[in-house]
Motif scaffolding. Structure first.
Motif, PDB file in Angstrom:
ATOM      1  N   ARG A  81       0.875  -1.180   0.000  1.00 30.77           N
ATOM      2  CA  ARG A  81       0.000   0.000   0.000  1.00 30.77           C
ATOM      3  C   ARG A  81       0.904   1.220   0.000  1.00 30.77           C
ATOM      4  O   ARG A  81       1.950   1.231   0.638  1.00 30.77           O
ATOM      5  N   ILE A  82       0.482   2.255  -0.715  1.00 31.29           N
ATOM      6  CA  ILE A  82       1.269   3.489  -0.742  1.00 31.29           C
ATOM      7  C   ILE A  82       0.376   4.653  -0.357  1.00 31.29           C
ATOM      8  O   ILE A  82      -0.780   4.733  -0.765  1.00 31.29           O
ATOM      9  N   ASP A  83       0.916   5.535   0.472  1.00 31.97           N
ATOM     10  CA  ASP A  83       0.242   6.756   0.882  1.00 31.97           C
ATOM     11  C   ASP A  83       1.263   7.877   0.780  1.00 31.97           C
ATOM     12  O   ASP A  83       2.147   7.993   1.632  1.00 31.97           O
ATOM     13  N   GLU A  84       1.186   8.645  -0.301  1.00 28.94           N
ATOM     14  CA  GLU A  84       2.160   9.692  -0.621  1.00 28.94           C
ATOM     15  C   GLU A  84       3.553   9.079  -0.712  1.00 28.94           C
ATOM     16  O   GLU A  84       3.822   8.346  -1.628  1.00 28.94           O
ATOM     17  N   ASN A  85       4.442   9.343   0.241  1.00 33.56           N
ATOM     18  CA  ASN A  85       5.817   8.830   0.190  1.00 33.56           C
ATOM     19  C   ASN A  85       6.041   7.619   1.087  1.00 33.56           C
ATOM     20  O   ASN A  85       7.165   7.154   1.210  1.00 33.56           O
ATOM     21  N   LYS A  86       4.992   7.118   1.726  1.00 28.18           N
ATOM     22  CA  LYS A  86       5.133   5.990   2.643  1.00 28.18           C
ATOM     23  C   LYS A  86       4.550   4.732   2.027  1.00 28.18           C
ATOM     24  O   LYS A  86       3.439   4.735   1.513  1.00 28.18           O
ATOM     25  N   ILE A  87       5.332   3.668   2.085  1.00 23.61           N
ATOM     26  CA  ILE A  87       4.921   2.377   1.533  1.00 23.61           C
ATOM     27  C   ILE A  87       4.875   1.360   2.660  1.00 23.61           C
ATOM     28  O   ILE A  87       5.802   1.271   3.469  1.00 23.61           O
ATOM     29  N   THR A 145      15.695  -8.214   5.887  1.00 24.69           N
ATOM     30  CA  THR A 145      14.696  -7.919   6.912  1.00 24.69           C
ATOM     31  C   THR A 145      14.359  -6.431   6.937  1.00 24.69           C
ATOM     32  O   THR A 145      14.991  -5.628   6.254  1.00 24.69           O
ATOM     33  N   ASN A 146      13.389  -6.089   7.748  1.00 26.96           N
ATOM     34  CA  ASN A 146      12.949  -4.699   7.939  1.00 26.96           C
ATOM     35  C   ASN A 146      12.379  -4.089   6.663  1.00 26.96           C
ATOM     36  O   ASN A 146      12.689  -2.957   6.312  1.00 26.96           O
ATOM     37  N   PHE A 147      11.515  -4.834   5.986  1.00 23.61           N
ATOM     38  CA  PHE A 147      10.903  -4.343   4.758  1.00 23.61           C
ATOM     39  C   PHE A 147       9.428  -4.009   4.908  1.00 23.61           C
ATOM     40  O   PHE A 147       8.754  -3.732   3.925  1.00 23.61           O
ATOM     41  N   LYS A 148       8.901  -4.017   6.111  1.00 26.17           N
ATOM     42  CA  LYS A 148       7.477  -3.743   6.305  1.00 26.17           C
ATOM     43  C   LYS A 148       7.145  -2.292   5.946  1.00 26.17           C
ATOM     44  O   LYS A 148       6.142  -2.010   5.317  1.00 26.17           O
ATOM     45  N   PHE A 149       8.008  -1.361   6.373  1.00 27.23           N
ATOM     46  CA  PHE A 149       7.751   0.069   6.173  1.00 27.23           C
ATOM     47  C   PHE A 149       8.900   0.692   5.390  1.00 27.23           C
ATOM     48  O   PHE A 149      10.069   0.521   5.734  1.00 27.23           O
ATOM     49  N   LEU A 150       8.550   1.432   4.343  1.00 29.34           N
ATOM     50  CA  LEU A 150       9.531   2.091   3.486  1.00 29.34           C
ATOM     51  C   LEU A 150       9.090   3.528   3.269  1.00 29.34           C
ATOM     52  O   LEU A 150       7.904   3.842   3.343  1.00 29.34           O
ATOM     53  N   GLU A 151      10.055   4.406   3.010  1.00 26.39           N
ATOM     54  CA  GLU A 151       9.716   5.807   2.755  1.00 26.39           C
ATOM     55  C   GLU A 151      10.602   6.376   1.657  1.00 26.39           C
ATOM     56  O   GLU A 151      11.808   6.155   1.632  1.00 26.39           O
ATOM     57  N   PHE A 194      15.347   8.469  -3.182  1.00 28.89           N
ATOM     58  CA  PHE A 194      15.787   7.183  -2.674  1.00 28.89           C
ATOM     59  C   PHE A 194      14.685   6.606  -1.808  1.00 28.89           C
ATOM     60  O   PHE A 194      13.870   7.338  -1.233  1.00 28.89           O
ATOM     61  N   LEU A 195      14.660   5.284  -1.706  1.00 24.33           N
ATOM     62  CA  LEU A 195      13.724   4.573  -0.855  1.00 24.33           C
ATOM     63  C   LEU A 195      14.494   4.041   0.343  1.00 24.33           C
ATOM     64  O   LEU A 195      15.540   3.405   0.175  1.00 24.33           O
ATOM     65  N   GLY A 225       8.416   5.875  11.282  1.00 27.90           N
ATOM     66  CA  GLY A 225       9.061   6.629  10.211  1.00 27.90           C
ATOM     67  C   GLY A 225      10.519   6.951  10.459  1.00 27.90           C
ATOM     68  O   GLY A 225      11.129   7.692   9.694  1.00 27.90           O
ATOM     69  N   ASN A 226      11.116   6.367  11.514  1.00 29.65           N
ATOM     70  CA  ASN A 226      12.530   6.583  11.805  1.00 29.65           C
ATOM     71  C   ASN A 226      13.382   5.653  10.948  1.00 29.65           C
ATOM     72  O   ASN A 226      13.071   4.464  10.821  1.00 29.65           O
ATOM     73  N   ALA A 227      14.451   6.180  10.385  1.00 33.17           N
ATOM     74  CA  ALA A 227      15.338   5.372   9.544  1.00 33.17           C
ATOM     75  C   ALA A 227      15.932   4.229  10.344  1.00 33.17           C
ATOM     76  O   ALA A 227      16.292   4.395  11.509  1.00 33.17           O
ATOM     77  N   ILE A 228      16.026   3.066   9.720  1.00 33.75           N
ATOM     78  CA  ILE A 228      16.640   1.906  10.358  1.00 33.75           C
ATOM     79  C   ILE A 228      18.132   1.958  10.073  1.00 33.75           C
ATOM     80  O   ILE A 228      18.551   2.064   8.916  1.00 33.75           O
ATOM     81  N   GLU A 229      18.918   1.900  11.144  1.00 33.97           N
ATOM     82  CA  GLU A 229      20.373   2.003  11.005  1.00 33.97           C
ATOM     83  C   GLU A 229      20.919   0.866  10.154  1.00 33.97           C
ATOM     84  O   GLU A 229      20.444  -0.257  10.216  1.00 33.97           O
TER      85      GLU A 229
END
Length: 103
Positions: free
Chosen positions: A40-46, A57-63, A77-78, A85-89
């Motif tokens: 699902r996409i909502d503006e810049n959030k996937i 791993t860690n592919f549930k939320f993308l921005e 960039f994605l 919405g915090n970047a994953i290190e």
């Protein structure tokens, strides 16, 4: 929209289709493994249908975000982010190679 991560001998591409499905291509030394799912996409959030795809791993939320490449020049960039919405290190940056989202 299409994105790609180039890891020299390996790479990962995601082709987000307009019908809410995606094709995930995880490749290494010329051999690709393909995985399919929905998003699902909502503006810049996937939001993806799963958190782990193949060995990643860690592919549930993308921005999708702008990144400054050179002084005054940016590109899309994605990024992998958490539910807030915090970047994953130490996650990969996927360059947006095709952006055909409706403006």
């Amino acid at each position: 929209m299409k994105v790609f991560y180039d890891g020299d001998f390996n790479g990962t591409g995601i082709d987000f289709k307009t019908d809410g499905t995606y094709i995930f291509d995880n490749s290494a030394i010329g051999i690709s493994d393909y995985f399919y799912g929905t998003y699902r996409i909502d503006e810049n959030k996937i939001t993806m249908d799963k958190d782990t795809i193949d060995n990643l791993t860690n592919f549930k939320f993308l921005e999708i975000k702008d990144k400054e490449l050179e002084q005054g020049k940016t590109d899309l960039f994605l990024y992998q982010v958490d539910s807030l919405g915090n970047a994953i290190e130490r996650s990969d940056e996927f360059r947006v190679t095709i952006d055909n989202r409706k403006k």
